[in-house]
Structures are given as structure tokens and as C-alpha cells.
Design an enzyme around this catalytic site. Sequence first.
Site, short mmCIF file in Angstrom:
data_model
loop_
_atom_site.label_atom_id
_atom_site.label_comp_id
_atom_site.label_asym_id
_atom_site.label_seq_id
_atom_site.Cartn_x
_atom_site.Cartn_y
_atom_site.Cartn_z
N THR A 155 0.87 -1.19 0.00
CA THR A 155 0.00 0.00 0.00
C THR A 155 0.90 1.22 0.00
OG1 THR A 155 -1.69 -1.15 1.27
CG2 THR A 155 -1.80 1.26 1.24
N LYS A 210 -1.65 5.36 8.54
CA LYS A 210 -0.85 5.40 7.31
C LYS A 210 -1.76 5.59 6.09
CE LYS A 210 1.58 2.42 4.09
NZ LYS A 210 2.01 1.09 3.71
N LYS A 217 -7.67 1.52 -2.99
CA LYS A 217 -7.33 1.12 -1.62
C LYS A 217 -7.50 2.28 -0.63
CE LYS A 217 -5.08 -1.02 1.78
NZ LYS A 217 -5.48 -2.22 2.46
P1 NAD Z 1 5.92 -5.94 7.31
O1 NAD Z 1 6.69 -4.82 7.87
O2 NAD Z 1 5.54 -7.10 8.18
O3 NAD Z 1 6.70 -6.56 6.04
C1 NAD Z 1 7.48 -5.81 5.14
C2 NAD Z 1 8.72 -6.62 4.84
O4 NAD Z 1 9.49 -5.95 3.85
C3 NAD Z 1 9.64 -6.79 6.06
O5 NAD Z 1 9.84 -8.17 6.31
C4 NAD Z 1 10.93 -6.07 5.67
O6 NAD Z 1 12.10 -6.69 6.18
C5 NAD Z 1 10.86 -6.17 4.15
N1 NAD Z 1 11.67 -5.19 3.45
C6 NAD Z 1 11.74 -3.85 3.66
N2 NAD Z 1 12.61 -3.29 2.80
C7 NAD Z 1 13.10 -4.29 2.03
C8 NAD Z 1 14.05 -4.35 0.97
N3 NAD Z 1 14.67 -3.25 0.55
N4 NAD Z 1 14.32 -5.56 0.43
C9 NAD Z 1 13.70 -6.67 0.86
N5 NAD Z 1 12.79 -6.68 1.87
C10 NAD Z 1 12.51 -5.51 2.44
O7 NAD Z 1 4.62 -5.28 6.64
P2 NAD Z 1 3.25 -6.04 6.24
O8 NAD Z 1 2.30 -6.00 7.38
O9 NAD Z 1 3.59 -7.34 5.59
O10 NAD Z 1 2.68 -5.00 5.14
C11 NAD Z 1 3.23 -4.93 3.84
C12 NAD Z 1 2.39 -3.96 3.01
O11 NAD Z 1 1.04 -4.44 2.98
C13 NAD Z 1 2.34 -2.54 3.58
O12 NAD Z 1 2.38 -1.64 2.52
C14 NAD Z 1 0.99 -2.50 4.30
O13 NAD Z 1 0.44 -1.19 4.35
C15 NAD Z 1 0.16 -3.41 3.41
N6 NAD Z 1 -0.99 -4.05 4.08
C16 NAD Z 1 -0.82 -4.64 5.30
C17 NAD Z 1 -1.91 -5.24 5.91
C18 NAD Z 1 -1.78 -5.93 7.25
O14 NAD Z 1 -2.80 -6.25 7.86
N7 NAD Z 1 -0.56 -6.18 7.75
C19 NAD Z 1 -3.16 -5.26 5.27
C20 NAD Z 1 -3.29 -4.69 4.01
C21 NAD Z 1 -2.18 -4.09 3.42
#
Ligand code: NAD
Length: 294
Positions: A96, A246, A171
Site C-alpha cells: 500500500t 498510514k 485502496k
Molecule cells: P511488514 O513490515 O511485516 O513486512 C514488510 C517486509 O518488507 C519486512 O519483512 C521487511 O524486512 C521487508 N523489506 C523492507 N525493505 C526491504 C528491501 N529493501 N528488500 C527486501 N525486503 C525488504 O509489513 P506487512 O504488514 O507485511 O505489510 C506490507 C504492506 O502491505 C504494507 O504496505 C501495508 O500497508 C500493506 N498491508 C498490510 C496489511 C496488514 O494487515 N498487515 C493489510 C493490508 C495491506
Amino acid sequence: MARIAFIGLGNMGLPMAINLIKGGHQVEGVDLNPASVAKFKEAGGTPVEFAKVAASRADVVITMLPAGKHVREVYLGANGIVENANAGTLLIDCSTIDVESARAVAAAATGKGLLMLDAPVSGGVGGASAGTLTFMVGGSTQAFVRAESILQKMGKTIVHAGDAGTGQAAKICNNMILGISMIAVSEAFVLAEKLGLDHQKLFDIASKSSGQCWSMTSYCPVPGPVPTSPANRDYQAGFTAAMMLKDLRLAQDAAKSVAAKTELGADAERIYAAYADGGAAETDFSGIIRFVRG
Ligand code: NAD
């Protein structure tokens, strides 16, 4: 079977990648966090150290990263996906992020002969694990048609919203409705409390009347009427207040960029910022009712 590079194996990305493995795809995964990489390997994935290496041998690259700056870095840097993927590779960003970054990355990718989609999701970690996410997809029809069978391994509802950036637009518009409606439902329950009206009675009436909405009937912010809602487990997330904030900030930035009048969206952002900054950032966003109660 496709050869897929999956970048970002966090709370959402890991279960999504696992569903692709279960779906018979060959998945190479990249993450900065060794613990996530270890779980991915345990589930049958192949860890790769650098995104550019995984991207250079993939048919499809999927990213699930925290925010726009991570997406720009992973796609547009010298060691990025756009520079290193082969022409014709399909790129799908499920993070997102802001509409502007989504459009900038898509333009760079298209300029290099790559196909690019923004495909943010709703459904949370539960939906990611169950493979029931909703995907809101922006990009060309050609890219969408190619992506559909892959997205179906991770989601149940897949909607082509329009050109690049419209997935992100969908979204943030959806989540702006959600943020506002959760505050509205919370205010109604708090007013009911003060007027001597029982929670269950308000629910029985409003859930069958014109006040009916998802924030009331699926995610009710008071314990009791909807046993599965986070209110019944002390507002353990779920979808955190920080994530709601966010998305509300992304919506406000987008609204400013096109001079759209979103006054309730701005109020919701302010209210969630005060709530999250007060120490509730990692609790479920429906706990906003506690802030409304004061
Ligand atoms: P998270 O922080 O658990 O996962 C993100 C991952 O990306 C981490 O493991 C981090 O180490 C990795 N990362 C960051 N920079 C990196 C790079 N340069 N190279 C490789 N890996 C890298 O976040 P999440 O909860 O999985 O959310 C991910 C996305 O999904 C976000 O944009 C969030 O807004 C969206 N989202 C989350 C939810 C939810 O309920 N968690 C729901 C809908 C949407």
C-alpha cells in the site's frame, strides 16, 4: 508453473508467498530480515540474497513492502528490479503506497519494456494466510490478464480498477470510508451509552436500519454483538491503528494533490493520529472507541 521472485516476506508477504508455493509455483524470496527468510525456506521457498538476482531470472516479480520509499528503492535503484528484469517480465507491487510513487515506478517499468501492476490488498494477515485477499489492480489489461491466475492463488476477489495507480486509489478511498465509518459507529455507541441505550439493542436496530455498515456488522467496536470482532479480545490487532493512520495520510496526500475536498477524511486522520500517538498505535483500529469515550 511460473518462476516468481517475491520481495518482502513480512506479515503479509510470507503467507502470500507460501500460497504461491502451495499453488505449484517456483518461488525465490528476498527479505532483509533473516527470521522471515528462514520461515520462507522452511515452507519450501528458495531464499535469494538480492532482489536484482531474483528479478533477473523471474517471469513474475511480486513485492510486498512497507511504504512508497521502499518500493521506489527496490524498483528504481541501480540494483533495482526495473534495471535488472528481462523485457516482458510481469511486475506486481502489492504494497500500500502513494499513488504518485505507484505511477512513477510503473512509468519507469513500462519504459524498459516491462509490464507493471499496482495491486494493493485488503483482508489482512488472516486473508493472506487463507488465500482470500481482495486485490485492487491498476495497470494495462494485458498485464492484468497475465496476472490473474497468479493473484487467484493468493486472493478471492480480483478487480481491475483501471490504469496505473488506480489500484492504490481504490485502496485509499476504501480505507478512508473505513476510518470514517469506524469513528461514526464508535460515536453512536458512546452516545447510546450516555443515553442509557444497551449496546446489543443499538446493534439489533442499526444493523437492520440505515446505519448498517461493515464497521458495525463485521467489526463492531464494542464487545458482544459480533463475537469475532477485536473488541472481544481487548482490541488486539487485527488491523492496527498505525496502519489505518498510514492509509488516511495517503488519502489526504492524494486529496491535496488533486484538490479534492475530504473534510471527514482529514478529521479521521487527525483523530487516528491523536489515538495512535497516545500509545495505541499497535492495537486494533476499532479501539478508537476508547478515544471517543475519552
Ligand atoms: P511488514 O513490515 O511485516 O513486512 C514488510 C517486509 O518488507 C519486512 O519483512 C521487511 O524486512 C521487508 N523489506 C523492507 N525493505 C526491504 C528491501 N529493501 N528488500 C527486501 N525486503 C525488504 O509489513 P506487512 O504488514 O507485511 O505489510 C506490507 C504492506 O502491505 C504494507 O504496505 C501495508 O500497508 C500493506 N498491508 C498490510 C496489511 C496488514 O494487515 N498487515 C493489510 C493490508 C495491506
